[in-house]
Design a protein around this motif. Sequence first.
Motif, short mmCIF file in Angstrom:
data_model
loop_
_atom_site.label_atom_id
_atom_site.label_comp_id
_atom_site.label_asym_id
_atom_site.label_seq_id
_atom_site.Cartn_x
_atom_site.Cartn_y
_atom_site.Cartn_z
N ALA A 335 -40.11 32.83 -22.26
CA ALA A 335 -40.70 31.89 -23.21
C ALA A 335 -41.31 30.74 -22.43
CB ALA A 335 -39.66 31.39 -24.21
N PRO A 336 -42.25 30.00 -23.03
CA PRO A 336 -42.81 28.84 -22.33
C PRO A 336 -41.78 27.72 -22.24
CG PRO A 336 -43.67 28.95 -24.56
CD PRO A 336 -42.89 30.20 -24.35
N GLY A 337 -41.89 26.93 -21.19
CA GLY A 337 -40.96 25.82 -21.04
C GLY A 337 -41.12 25.12 -19.71
N LYS A 338 -40.11 24.33 -19.36
CA LYS A 338 -40.12 23.53 -18.14
C LYS A 338 -38.96 23.94 -17.25
CE LYS A 338 -39.77 18.71 -16.59
NZ LYS A 338 -39.61 17.30 -17.04
N VAL A 339 -39.25 24.16 -15.98
CA VAL A 339 -38.22 24.53 -15.01
C VAL A 339 -37.37 23.30 -14.72
CG1 VAL A 339 -37.78 25.41 -12.69
CG2 VAL A 339 -39.71 26.31 -14.02
N ILE A 340 -36.06 23.41 -15.01
CA ILE A 340 -35.17 22.28 -14.75
C ILE A 340 -34.25 22.54 -13.55
CG2 ILE A 340 -35.22 21.49 -17.13
CD1 ILE A 340 -32.56 22.89 -17.62
N GLU A 353 -33.49 27.93 -13.94
CA GLU A 353 -33.17 27.62 -15.33
C GLU A 353 -34.39 26.95 -15.96
OE1 GLU A 353 -29.71 25.55 -18.11
OE2 GLU A 353 -29.70 25.27 -15.94
N ILE A 354 -34.76 27.45 -17.16
CA ILE A 354 -35.95 26.95 -17.87
C ILE A 354 -35.51 26.38 -19.20
CG2 ILE A 354 -38.21 27.54 -18.81
CD1 ILE A 354 -38.33 29.87 -16.87
N GLU A 355 -36.02 25.21 -19.52
CA GLU A 355 -35.73 24.56 -20.79
C GLU A 355 -36.85 24.86 -21.77
OE1 GLU A 355 -34.38 20.14 -22.36
OE2 GLU A 355 -35.86 20.29 -20.76
N HIS A 356 -36.46 25.37 -22.94
CA HIS A 356 -37.42 25.72 -23.98
C HIS A 356 -37.26 24.76 -25.16
CE1 HIS A 356 -37.98 29.38 -21.64
NE2 HIS A 356 -36.66 29.59 -21.72
N ALA A 357 -37.96 25.03 -26.23
CA ALA A 357 -37.90 24.15 -27.41
C ALA A 357 -36.58 24.32 -28.14
CB ALA A 357 -39.07 24.48 -28.33
N LEU A 371 -39.81 31.64 -7.05
CA LEU A 371 -41.27 31.47 -6.97
C LEU A 371 -41.78 30.30 -7.80
CD1 LEU A 371 -42.35 35.23 -7.18
CD2 LEU A 371 -41.85 33.85 -5.15
N VAL A 372 -40.91 29.49 -8.34
CA VAL A 372 -41.31 28.29 -9.09
C VAL A 372 -40.53 27.11 -8.54
CG1 VAL A 372 -41.96 29.49 -11.22
CG2 VAL A 372 -39.59 28.79 -10.88
N SER A 373 -40.95 25.92 -8.93
CA SER A 373 -40.29 24.70 -8.46
C SER A 373 -39.82 23.87 -9.64
CB SER A 373 -41.24 23.89 -7.58
OG SER A 373 -42.42 23.55 -8.30
N GLU A 374 -38.87 23.02 -9.41
CA GLU A 374 -38.31 22.19 -10.46
C GLU A 374 -39.39 21.25 -11.03
OE1 GLU A 374 -34.72 18.89 -11.00
OE2 GLU A 374 -34.67 20.34 -9.34
N GLY A 375 -39.41 21.14 -12.36
CA GLY A 375 -40.41 20.32 -13.04
C GLY A 375 -41.68 21.07 -13.40
N GLY A 381 -44.16 35.06 -19.52
CA GLY A 381 -44.67 36.05 -18.58
C GLY A 381 -44.90 35.53 -17.18
N THR A 382 -44.69 34.22 -16.94
CA THR A 382 -44.85 33.68 -15.59
C THR A 382 -43.77 34.26 -14.68
OG1 THR A 382 -45.76 31.61 -16.44
CG2 THR A 382 -44.87 31.58 -14.20
N VAL A 383 -44.17 34.73 -13.51
CA VAL A 383 -43.21 35.28 -12.54
C VAL A 383 -42.46 34.11 -11.91
CG1 VAL A 383 -42.90 36.65 -10.46
CG2 VAL A 383 -44.67 37.28 -12.11
N VAL A 384 -41.14 34.07 -12.14
CA VAL A 384 -40.32 32.95 -11.63
C VAL A 384 -39.54 33.33 -10.37
CG1 VAL A 384 -40.12 31.92 -13.91
CG2 VAL A 384 -38.39 33.57 -13.16
N GLY A 385 -39.42 34.62 -10.07
CA GLY A 385 -38.69 35.04 -8.88
C GLY A 385 -38.66 36.55 -8.76
N ARG A 386 -37.80 37.03 -7.83
CA ARG A 386 -37.69 38.47 -7.59
C ARG A 386 -36.21 38.87 -7.58
NH1 ARG A 386 -42.50 40.63 -6.50
NH2 ARG A 386 -44.17 39.24 -5.79
N VAL A 387 -35.98 40.11 -7.98
CA VAL A 387 -34.62 40.63 -8.09
C VAL A 387 -33.97 40.67 -6.71
CG1 VAL A 387 -33.23 42.67 -8.68
CG2 VAL A 387 -35.14 41.96 -10.16
#
Length: 425
Positions: A335-340, A353-357, A371-375, A381-387
């Motif tokens: 889901a869309p959100g902000k990486v915390i 960890e991603i914060e959603h509505a 593959l993402v950074s805090e904030g 569907g954004t790729v956030v990492g790998r298994v």
Amino acid sequence: MTGLLARRSFTVRRSTALLGLSLLALTTAWSSATSWYILRKDDLAARLISRETSRQYAYEDRIAALRADVDRLASRALLDQDGVEARVGEIAMRQAELESRQSLVSAVAESLQSAGIGVSQANKNPLRQRMIKPEEPIRASGVTSFAPFASGKPTPAPETLPLRGADDRSAPWQSGEAEEPTPPAKRVAEALIQLDQSIERSSATQLATLREIDQSLGDTQKTLRSALAETGLDTDKLAAATPVPKGVGGPFVPVKLDASAGPFETTLSSLQPRIATVMRLRNLVEQLPLRRPMPGELDMSSNFGYRSDPFTRGLALHTGIDFRAEHGSQIRATAPGKVITAEYSGGYGNMVEIEHAGGVTTRYGHMSAILVSEGQMVTSGTVVGRVGSTGRSTGPHLHYETRIDGDPVDPSRFLRAGNKLAGQL
């Protein structure tokens, strides 16, 4: 001698008398004939004069009658013209109302399509009706009649006379008299009737379109509520806490509709609250983690709840779901959100960890790479990492969690809701 002379003298006098009588008779006859001729000629002249006078009076009466007929026809033509002008004005007003309604129907259909809410194919094609302009002639069956607003008098349709024998070989032989051409006034009346019927059909089509949209919205609303019911969440509370999508706005100009004006206004008025409800539910669905964290079929190796700990073999609470996958497989935001959080975190290993509505968060653990950074803001569907198998893990897999206000909830509820909305997310 003397007696002979006397007798001769008497004879001459008798002849003379006879001649005189003859001349007198001729003179009398001539005089009588002349008198009769003169009298007859005067009577004939009087008769001729009387006849010509009668004819003149008859012609004058006929001319007066024709003038009266012309005046009556002209008055009727003016009345017919006024009637046609009033009819055309009424049709033009109905056409403007039809286009105004069509703009509302198109706006509703386009807003639903932009929100991702499916409508039938018939609703995607706006109705395009030709506007009747007062200065344009009315055309019926390819023949131009008169334009009521163009001139002060009705003008008959121009007709081209065919050449002698031009159509003799092409036209079939017909017996009897040829059909008389339709009068221009009748053609105009037929054209106005056709336009009126076309507007009625378009109005009925618009009403049917609104009802189809209403039916489609009803089905969509049921599907969304059924899917959200799988999550076990208070959808009304979450919808109130869900933020409005960014990048929209403008002054509020409400559309005034009189529900008692007709079936179109009634249907459109009843459609407004349903549209608002579906849009609210749709927005909530877009903000919740209902999508799969990895592409393809998911191979669940451990579900949510109590289980035997893989290391201690004791009873433990598993706060998420484990999905077995090959090392290095992509992990996507659900889901869309902000990486915390985007770091190594104890037993989670490398975790995002991603914060959603609505206070909903998701966690992705044991990753081999972040593959993402805090904030960072991410979308579905954004790729956030790998298994991977970092942290407290026995092998490559994804540990996936969903939390509400910090408390873990079963992610399978959200995944089941997503399965019901397959193709709509």
